[in-house]
Design an enzyme around this catalytic site. Structure first.
Site, PDB file in Angstrom:
ATOM      1  N   HIS A   1       1.996   4.155   8.301  1.00  0.00           N
ATOM      2  CA  HIS A   1       1.009   5.458   8.618  1.00  0.00           C
ATOM      3  C   HIS A   1       2.542   6.004   9.985  1.00  0.00           C
ATOM      4  CE1 HIS A   1      -2.260   4.214   8.467  1.00  0.00           C
ATOM      5  NE2 HIS A   1      -1.995   2.923   8.294  1.00  0.00           N
TER       6      HIS A   1
ATOM      7  N   HIS B   1       0.470  -0.629  -0.118  1.00  0.00           N
ATOM      8  CA  HIS B   1      -0.090  -0.141   0.261  1.00  0.00           C
ATOM      9  C   HIS B   1       1.089   1.951  -0.670  1.00  0.00           C
ATOM     10  CE1 HIS B   1      -3.449  -2.194   1.668  1.00  0.00           C
ATOM     11  NE2 HIS B   1      -2.506  -2.616   2.259  1.00  0.00           N
TER      12      HIS B   1
ATOM     13  N   ASP C   1       1.945  -6.895   2.869  1.00  0.00           N
ATOM     14  CA  ASP C   1       0.720  -6.155   3.122  1.00  0.00           C
ATOM     15  C   ASP C   1       1.966  -4.308   4.287  1.00  0.00           C
ATOM     16  OD1 ASP C   1      -1.450  -5.312   3.448  1.00  0.00           O
ATOM     17  OD2 ASP C   1      -1.483  -6.579   5.536  1.00  0.00           O
TER      18      ASP C   1
END
Length: 358
Positions: free
Chosen positions: A265, A19, A261
């Site tokens: 953040h 991501h 994965d």
């Protein structure tokens, strides 16, 4: 000529779930910085996920724009998943075949981003129109909603209590049933329970699946007590018996691929309470919080990655990117590769022999 004396030459890793946060959240990471980090870790190709802002679920023009963003900026090979939703079902047959598309990704349990398809009727509509194997985040949204009262603010140990193993198993069972009904194939992402491993053993005809380093190397409640909200992922890190069950899935060939994965953040975002928590890795931590992982476990993951890409069911993943010449070291093939430092030689050699004996 590259001098690799004293180094291990490994096939370039294909990371099937990352991501990179572009567009919309580039204060965390973007396609350039994410891919730069990937190649520094020996990853030469990535499949990037659609839960950006806005999500990758709209017209072909929007998806084409993202592919253009990646060209000449990303440091590795790439493909992007398109998000499957109720609103774009009619467009999915074209979108899943678009240049640069890795396939359709569907969230049947809520997580980071606005993509959610929780009901079987809508899922069946997606199954009926797609032709390629689709990837799924499998947690049962109805059960998650029913159990929200079990979340305890300020106590990250309640995360796997709320998002329990039954929610994961129920979702995976529903997906397998729909796959059989529609004659389609599924790929279940980030398996987190021993029950899913046992269930999928008998459904490999329609279902492939992925394991992640954090589910292979961390265990509750210890990881939450030591790392707090930094250990919170969706689906959650669970108790040691689930971790051991996933390892058995690798040993038995039920797990097809390992994916990181990778989902960055900021530390500030990770420090929020459960109601507003950013779920994924904090910036600066690698998959599964390497600072919390014993060195030997890191080497096992590296060896398992090589094994899954070189042969067995996981080798098929290279066909989804740019053909069968990726992810292996063999004369005449593309030759994506990485080098491992010499100080891991003795440890990795022994672990490689252990995995080859499985």
């Amino acid at each position: 000529m590259i001098d690799c004396k004293g180094l291990h030459i490994l096939p370039g890793v294909i990371d099937t779930q990352v991501h990179f946060r572009e567009p919309g959240q580039t204060h965390k990471e973007d396609l350039e910085t994410g891919s730069r980090s990937a190649v520094m870790g020996g990853v030469t190709a990535v499949f990037e996920m659609p839960n950006t802002d806005p999500a990758d679920r709209h017209a072909k023009q929007t998806f084409t724009d993202k592919v253009k963003r990646g060209r000449h900026r990303m440091h590795c090979d790439f493909a992007f998943f398109i998000g499957g939703t109720r609103d774009n079902v009619q467009d999915l047959p074209e979108l899943e075949r678009a240049p640069g598309c890795a396939g359709v990704k569907v969230f049947i349990g809520s997580s980071t981003g606005a993509l959610l398809v929780e009901d079987d009727e809508s899922l069946r509509r997606i199954f009926q129109v797609i032709r390629r194997r689709a990837a799924f985040h499998a947690e049962d949204e109805y059960r998650l909603n029913d159990r929200k009262h079990l979340r305890i603010e300020g106590d990250p140990r309640s995360h796997p209590v709320w998002r329990d193993e039954t929610a994961a198993l129920m979702a995976t069972q529903r997906l397998v049933k729909l796959a059989h009904e529609t004659g389609k194939r599924i790929h279940v992402l980030h398996i987190s329970t021993k029950q899913e491993i046992e269930f999928l053993r008998d459904h490999k005809d329609v279902a492939s699946c992925e394991a992640t380093p954090h589910h292979l190397t961390l265990a509750a409640p210890e990881c939450y007590e030591r790392l707090g909200t930094r250990a919170q992922m969706n689906p959650p890190v669970r108790s040691a018996d689930h971790r051991d069950g996933i390892w058995r899935g690798i040993e038995q060939g039920i797990i097809d691929v390992l994916g990181s994965d990778h989902a960055p953040h900021t530390l500030e975002e990770k420090a929020q309470d459960l109601s507003g928590l950013a779920v994924g890795h904090d910036r600066g931590a690698d998959a599964g919080a390497a600072d919390a992982r014993p060195r030997q476990r890191r080497a096992v993951v590296a060896c398992a990655l090589c094994r899954s890409h070189q042969r067995g069911p996981g080798a098929a993943v290279q066909h989804r990117l740019q053909g069968p010449d990726r992810g292996r070291l063999r004369r005449g093939l593309h030759g994506g590769r990485s080098q491992a430092q010499r100080d891991h030689h003795q440890q990795m050699g022994g672990l490689a022999r252990r995995l080859d004996a499985l």
